[in-house]
Design a protein around this motif. Sequence first.
Motif, PDB file in Angstrom:
ATOM      1  N   HIS A 237       0.840  -1.205   0.000  1.00 27.63           N
ATOM      2  CA  HIS A 237       0.000   0.000   0.000  1.00 27.63           C
ATOM      3  C   HIS A 237       0.878   1.260   0.000  1.00 27.63           C
ATOM      4  N   GLU A 238       1.828   1.323   0.931  1.00 27.77           N
ATOM      5  CA  GLU A 238       2.652   2.537   1.041  1.00 27.77           C
ATOM      6  C   GLU A 238       3.518   2.732  -0.204  1.00 27.77           C
TER       7      GLU A 238
ATOM      8  N   HIS B  57       1.773   4.870  -2.721  1.00 29.03           N
ATOM      9  CA  HIS B  57       1.893   6.333  -2.587  1.00 29.03           C
ATOM     10  C   HIS B  57       3.195   6.811  -3.230  1.00 29.03           C
TER      11      HIS B  57
ATOM     12  N   TYR C 289     -11.602   1.371   2.877  1.00 30.04           N
ATOM     13  CA  TYR C 289     -10.625   2.435   3.148  1.00 30.04           C
ATOM     14  C   TYR C 289     -10.294   3.223   1.873  1.00 30.04           C
TER      15      TYR C 289
ATOM     16  N   GLU D  52      -5.710   7.359  -1.314  1.00 26.44           N
ATOM     17  CA  GLU D  52      -5.851   6.056  -0.650  1.00 26.44           C
ATOM     18  C   GLU D  52      -6.488   5.045  -1.590  1.00 26.44           C
TER      19      GLU D  52
HETATM   20 ZN   LIG Z   1      -2.257   5.240   2.360  1.00 24.83          ZN
END
Ligand SMILES: [Zn+2]
Length: 375
Positions: A200-201, A204, A256, A263
């Motif tokens: 996930h990170e 970004h 989320y 996100e």
């Molecule tokens: Zn995030």
Amino acid sequence: MKIFSCDTCRHPVFFENVQCLNCGSTLAFLPDQLNVAALQAAPSPQDASPSAPLWQRASAPEPRRTYRMCLNHDLYQACNFAVPAEDPNPLCISCRQTRVLPDLSLQANQHRWYLIEIAKRRLFYTLARLGLANTENRAQGEQGPVFAFLAEQPGGPPVMTGHQDGLITLNVAEADDDERARRRVLLREPYRTLLGHLRHESGHYYWNQLIRDAGRLAAFRQIFGDESVDYGQALQQYYASGPSGDDWQTAHVSSYATAHPWEDWAETWAHYLHMVDLLETAAAFHANLVVPGTAPMPREGVSNPFDTPETDFTQLVQQWVPVTLMLNSLNRSLGQNDAYPFALSAGALHKLRFVHDVIHDSTTRPSVDDANDTP
Ligand SMILES: [Zn+2]
Ligand SMILES: [Zn+2]
Ligand SMILES: [Zn+2]
């Protein structure tokens, strides 16, 4: 991930192994070859430091490349990546990206760090397979995100897992099963893992590279919405009241993902990395599944997603559904929860296709040594 095998005896071995359990060969992962290899001691040059033994791949043709083990292997048994001998960095290509560690004099932190680095090496593998991470010497800061693994101090500020300006921060408490499960339940998430966090990170990080800095903002906004809306406020609202409406699944991979377009992208990105990794594993086993009521698979079974032509996202999804059905059924047979607690809607697939296209348009795939692949 593909299935590796021991060069010496052909027995299957895992990505994390440092020794073949069948024949005892010393193993390491060679990042430049994206493969696990059986090693033998290499002749040491006169000026070599005696503390760093040199290794060569036992089965490689001459001239053989020489390696050291990563310093984190020698000091902590915390890594199984090798470092090309000519690389001056004592740390492997994955460990050198970690810039901040918790207090390793505490045994608990050492174990947390060990688990996190395992997940991080798996992230490295998938990024490298996608052509997003350099597999040769990586100078400091040259490419890819860097990492800070932090422990909260009594009375200190909370450590927030997140990404900023190329730095991925992870609260090491996420490595504790009980704490991670507590947060998963608290946040009403069906799935929470270390690997999922790191994937996930990394989303970004690559958003900055592949969207913001690559002229794709307009295309991104058409699919994910306007990311210029206030990020802090959006997250605050999500944590206070959850997703707006019950129909979030029609366009998002997770609840989320509704919090903010950034996100949404990161969740979709992580999901895409899950997909290609799991399908590569299924392909390595030559999985050929018959799911009643669905179209049969081609005779050769699941195909390797890294060999899939750029446009063929549809084929990837066609294979994904039966594989995840079987995966969840197997888990239930063992009394476990679904390993894959998701259902992908057309809207979510549309976003996944965008991630797929962005990655394919941005990269060239590395050539991979398939010499010791096993069926
Ligand atoms: Zn995030
Ligand atoms: Zn072996
Ligand atoms: Zn390492």
